[in-house]
Design a protein around this motif. Structure first.
Motif, PDB file in Angstrom:
ATOM      1  N   VAL A  90       0.838  -1.143  -0.109  1.00 54.64           N
ATOM      2  CA  VAL A  90       0.037   0.041   0.028  1.00 54.64           C
ATOM      3  C   VAL A  90       0.753   1.351   0.058  1.00 54.64           C
ATOM      4  O   VAL A  90       0.572   2.177  -0.634  1.00 54.64           O
TER       5      VAL A  90
ATOM      6  N   GLU B  49      -1.638  -5.524  -2.596  1.00 54.74           N
ATOM      7  CA  GLU B  49      -2.690  -4.520  -2.002  1.00 54.74           C
ATOM      8  C   GLU B  49      -2.410  -3.374  -2.632  1.00 54.74           C
ATOM      9  O   GLU B  49      -1.495  -2.810  -2.513  1.00 54.74           O
TER      10      GLU B  49
ATOM     11  N   ALA C   8      -3.830   1.232  -2.521  1.00 62.07           N
ATOM     12  CA  ALA C   8      -4.212   2.076  -1.579  1.00 62.07           C
ATOM     13  C   ALA C   8      -5.730   2.570  -2.127  1.00 62.07           C
ATOM     14  O   ALA C   8      -6.174   2.219  -3.032  1.00 62.07           O
ATOM     15  N   ASP C   9      -6.183   3.328  -1.054  1.00 55.69           N
ATOM     16  CA  ASP C   9      -7.595   3.709  -1.438  1.00 55.69           C
ATOM     17  C   ASP C   9      -7.765   4.542  -2.226  1.00 55.69           C
ATOM     18  O   ASP C   9      -6.801   5.596  -2.322  1.00 55.69           O
ATOM     19  N   GLU C  10      -8.639   4.336  -3.388  1.00 55.05           N
ATOM     20  CA  GLU C  10      -8.602   5.321  -4.705  1.00 55.05           C
ATOM     21  C   GLU C  10      -8.973   6.980  -4.357  1.00 55.05           C
ATOM     22  O   GLU C  10      -8.522   7.670  -4.976  1.00 55.05           O
TER      23      GLU C  10
ATOM     24  N   TYR D  16      -7.311   8.713  -2.333  1.00 58.96           N
ATOM     25  CA  TYR D  16      -6.199   9.459  -2.218  1.00 58.96           C
ATOM     26  C   TYR D  16      -5.429   9.546  -3.597  1.00 58.96           C
ATOM     27  O   TYR D  16      -4.746  10.177  -3.650  1.00 58.96           O
TER      28      TYR D  16
ATOM     29  N   GLY E 245      -8.249   9.876   7.229  1.00 61.72           N
ATOM     30  CA  GLY E 245      -7.819   8.334   7.069  1.00 61.72           C
ATOM     31  C   GLY E 245      -6.548   8.125   7.276  1.00 61.72           C
ATOM     32  O   GLY E 245      -5.554   9.031   6.958  1.00 61.72           O
TER      33      GLY E 245
ATOM     34  N   GLN F 132      -4.202   6.527   5.742  1.00 58.70           N
ATOM     35  CA  GLN F 132      -3.383   6.926   4.339  1.00 58.70           C
ATOM     36  C   GLN F 132      -3.087   8.006   4.193  1.00 58.70           C
ATOM     37  O   GLN F 132      -2.064   8.650   3.742  1.00 58.70           O
TER      38      GLN F 132
END
Length: 829
Positions: free
Chosen positions: A250, A346, A348-350, A352, A372, A374
């Protein structure tokens, strides 16, 4: 030689000619230029051997020294290291066989060879005592004019100089190559108090133009600039990873291209560098700094996960395991809790990813306010980087420019820390950093230096201005160094805020539309720049190229094809031709291909010289653009090839015609008139979509000629191309005659066909690959004609078009084209 000539020669010698400077500093140095005829590299370890390899790449003779072997031939240590160069990936050599050009030597038998060398680069292990012992050994043998430089990643250059003989001290300095030396652009030069300024200027000139590097001058402080800031940043990142509980994959997804950094991110980069190398650099920081000399010292402890990996012998890419391990096609990541590898991949959250695409000011604000983990992590590592660079600028570098260039060139950052800070709003970011320091969120309690808050930087809104970059010691904005070598860089890489011409708007525009720009810098040579995405070639681009030729023939001495940035050209614009194919049918494709072929012939037979300035990818139609120019000037890192097979097609804009013609031309200069022998390499390259992995290899394949110029420094490409165009014009350039040439004919085609059948039946090629290769064979041998039948280029181009159009209608080819357009990856069918 007559008497008058002898008198002139004698006068020249007395004045310092014949390779001897007027100042009397010895062979290799002239009044205007330090000439490096041969280099000695001391130490055949990983760095020493690869530095030697890169010297060979740029045609500099090199002697590689090491200790005499305890058993067998005394040069055994060096010869083993040289053999090892051939196996390394990415390859340190332009072509593997050039390893033979490295001259092996050992300290017991060959020290006299040092007297032939103009530059001596010491690259042995990072042990001060070993280095000093070696200097004492070599000092009596070094030529009186030669520069001696230590390739060290962090040891004190000044301490080394103190042990040198007085005669050598003015010619001694530090030189820090980044690994791997062929590919990494950054080289740091480090002076000692006794280094003569001219020596550093001479070395910077050679490293810049001769080796193709970007030079930054660093102060003699631990780990210099790039590693000092970069490794501190990596250590800070690892601390924040533990704090926020993020996995390595991540983090790499967040800290790679999305953040404007190297695509390998943080932990993959560490694996590539080598975890043992990283541990050594960290130890240098630990041993040479303290809490008194570096307020961030508390974050320099070796991370526990790094200790565990080192104990396990997992040193990264070199041992096939580090933070990551590849098992078959799967990539596993190390889990610190389990002390073992687990499935990776894995992302990262999109959310970001979307934040990181925002303008700098909005981006940093969103990250700082993110709830969050991240987002908080990203703000923390950026803040830490700003904080560290500001606190240490005055001690490690002359100006902020040096830090930003070092991080761009040494760590693959799109922007250095000061550039990003400045773009986001200098004083706003200052406020945010100071608030975090006051709140105890930063890595150190050290306050930001006063120059950050007030004075010239605060008033200008940053450290880079039209006047220059900020020097905290002088308190002024200082321009770049002015050395003659930099006059060869027409459009040097500029930092945000710096003044300088941009190629998109420089010079005088003759014509511009959305596809091409025709312009000139000197009203002598016309430049045509492609503006399409990836500089692809469409019918509209071909129109622009033909207009450029007509304009150049009328008003200019020559034409240079140069588009400012990479790639040179990714080839024909297939995407733009598909709608016409759907609407009109194959006739639209045939017309487009015919027009491209006409454009290539127009380039070849232009009445003024056309020079292609190639950098990066020159694939398919981009390769053909180069092939049909009068001359090619290529950056060392150019990747040239006819790759149409990858999308199920054949080269259709004259590439196969070129292969046939060159085979005939080469056969004409040989006593062996068997055309098939001269066709083999070109046919194989096209049929296998082979790409030269360097300009040197492209020359070996035949996409560059011996008469073409390979330029080590990418920023000198346009300068050299313009000079080549002018030189051709001044020499009375005339285009080649349109002449017929022999082809190998049906017998050669049958021979190739038989070999292809074996490949297909042996399972080495698919049925569709066999079909494509057969069509290529038909074109390069001239089709169904007798051996040595004379043909024209137009005849072969007609065969190309026929093959191209046949394949465009083939379902298997259509699968490949659509797959490439949708995924960017070749489809195997």
């Amino acid at each position: 030689m007559n008497k008058q000539g002898a008198a002139v020669y004698k006068e020249h010698e007395q004045a310092g000619g014949g390779g001897t400077a007027a100042s009397g500093e010895g062979r290799g140095r002239t009044a205007n230029r330090f000439t490096v005829k041969k280099v000695a590299v001391l130490g055949a370890g990983v760095m020493g051997a690869q530095i030697a390899a890169h010297l060979v790449n740029v045609k500099v003779p090199v002697v590689l020294f090491d200790l005499p072997a305890k058993e067998g031939p005394k040069n055994g240590v060096v010869t083993k290291a040289v053999e090892g160069l051939k196996k390394l990936k990415p390859s340190p050599l332009g072509v593997p066989e050039d390893a033979a050009l490295i001259q092996p030597a050992n300290y017991e038998e060959h020290l006299a060879l040092l007297g032939e060398c103009d530059l001596v680069i010491e690259a042995i292990a990072e042990r001060m005592d070993w280095k000093l012992d070696l200097y004492r050994k070599i000092a009596p043998h070094v030529a009186p004019h030669a520069i001696v430089a230590s390739n060290t990643s962090g040891l004190s250059i000044t301490k080394m100089a103190e042990a040198l003989p007085e005669a050598l001290k003015p010619r001694f300095c530090g030189i820090h190559f980044f690994n791997p030396p062929r590919y990494m652009y950054l080289v740091e030069l480090i002076a000692t108090p006794t280094t003569k300024p001219q020596i550093l200027d001479d070395l910077e000139t050679f490293v810049t133009s001769g080796l193709g590097k970007g030079v930054v001058r660093a102060k003699d402080t631990p780990n210099f600039i790039a590693n000092r800031v970069g490794i501190a940043g990596m250590l800070g990142t690892m601390r924040e990873v533990e704090k926020f509980g993020l996995s390595f994959d991540v983090v790499d997804d967040l800290t790679g291209k999305k953040l404007g950094r190297a695509s390998s991110g943080t932990f993959r980069t560490a694996d590539v560098v080598g975890l043992d190398t990283m541990a050594h650099v960290i130890k240098t920081l630990q041993d040479t700094l303290s809490a008194e000399t570096d307020p961030f010292y508390g974050s320099f402890a070796t991370p526990e996960v790094l200790k565990v990996l080192l104990e396990q012998g997992n040193l990264g890419q070199k041992t096939k395991a580090g933070f990551y391990r590849k098992v078959g096609r799967d990539i596993l990541r190390f889990d610190p809790a389990r002390k073992d590898y687990v499935p990776g991949g894995e992302k990262a959250d999109e959310v970001y990813g979307r934040m990181l695409r925002k303008p700098a000011a909005e981006r940093l604000k969103l990250l700082r306010n993110a709830s969050g983990a991240q987002g908080q992590f990203l703000w923390s590592i950026l803040r830490n980087g700003f904080h560290y660079a500001a606190v240490h600028l005055a001690t490690i570098a002359e100006t902020a420019r040096d830090v930003d260039q070092a991080m761009r060139w040494g760590f693959g950052m799109k922007q250095g820390p000061f550039e990003l800070w400045q773009e986001a709003g200098w004083l706003q970011v200052v406020q945010w950093i100071q608030e975090d320091i006051d709140a105890g969120k930063a890595l150190s309690k050290a306050p930001l230096p006063e120059w950050v808050f007030k004075g010239p930087v605060a008033e200008a809104g940053g450290v880079h201005t039209a006047e220059g970059s900020f020097n905290p010691t002088s308190g002024r904005f200082e321009p770049r160094r002015v050395l003659p070598v930099y006059q060869r860089q027409v459009f040097p890489e500029l930092l945000r805020g710096e003044a300088g011409a941009r190629f998109e708007t420089a010079g005088t525009t003759v014509h511009e539309d959305r596809n091409v720009r025709l312009w000139t810098l000197d009203h002598e040579v016309l430049i045509v720049s492609l503006k399409t995405k990836m500089h692809t070639i469409s019918p509209e681009v071909c129109e622009g190229l033909q207009q450029a030729i007509e304009t150049a023939e009328k008003d200019y001495q020559g034409l240079v094809i140069w588009s400012g940035d990479e790639p040179f050209s990714a080839g024909a614009d297939l995407e733009s031709t598909l709608p016409a194919f759907v609407a009109v049918g194959v006739a639209a494709i045939e017309d487009a291909e015919g027009f491209m072929q006409q454009t290539m012939l127009r380039l070849r037979y232009a009445s003024v010289p056309v020079v292609s300035a190639i950098r990066g990818l020159a694939l398919g139609g981009g390769c053909e653009l180069g092939l049909y120019s009068a001359k090619r000037v290529a950056a060392m890192e150019s990747y040239i090839g006819l790759v149409e097979v990858g999308v199920g097609l054949v080269p259709g804009a004259g590439g196969l015609t070129y292969i046939a013609r060159r085979a005939a031309e080469n056969a004409a200069t040989s006593t062996d008139k068997d055309l098939l022998k001269f066709l083999t390499e070109g046919f194989t390259a096209a049929a296998m979509a082979k790409v030269g992995t360097s300009a040197i290899e492209s020359r070996k394949i035949g996409y560059l000629l011996d008469s073409d110029v390979i330029v080590p420094n990418k920023d000198e490409l346009l300068y050299v191309a313009l000079q080549q165009a002018k030189a051709l014009y001044d020499a009375g350039y005339r285009p080649p005659h349109r002449r017929m040439f022999p082809v190998a004919g049906r017998s050669a085609k049958a021979t190739i066909q038989g070999q292809l059948v074996n490949l297909r039946d042996g399972g080495f090629a698919s049925a569709h690959d066999f079909h494509i290769a057969s069509l290529i064979a038909n074109v390069v041998t001239g089709g169904d004609v007798d051996a040595n039948t004379l043909v024209t280029e137009e005849y072969l181009m007609a065969l190309e078009r026929q093959a191209f159009c046949e394949l465009v209608q083939h379902p298997k080819t259509q699968e490949r084209i659509l797959g490439m357009l949708s995924t960017g990856k070749p489809v195997r069918n």
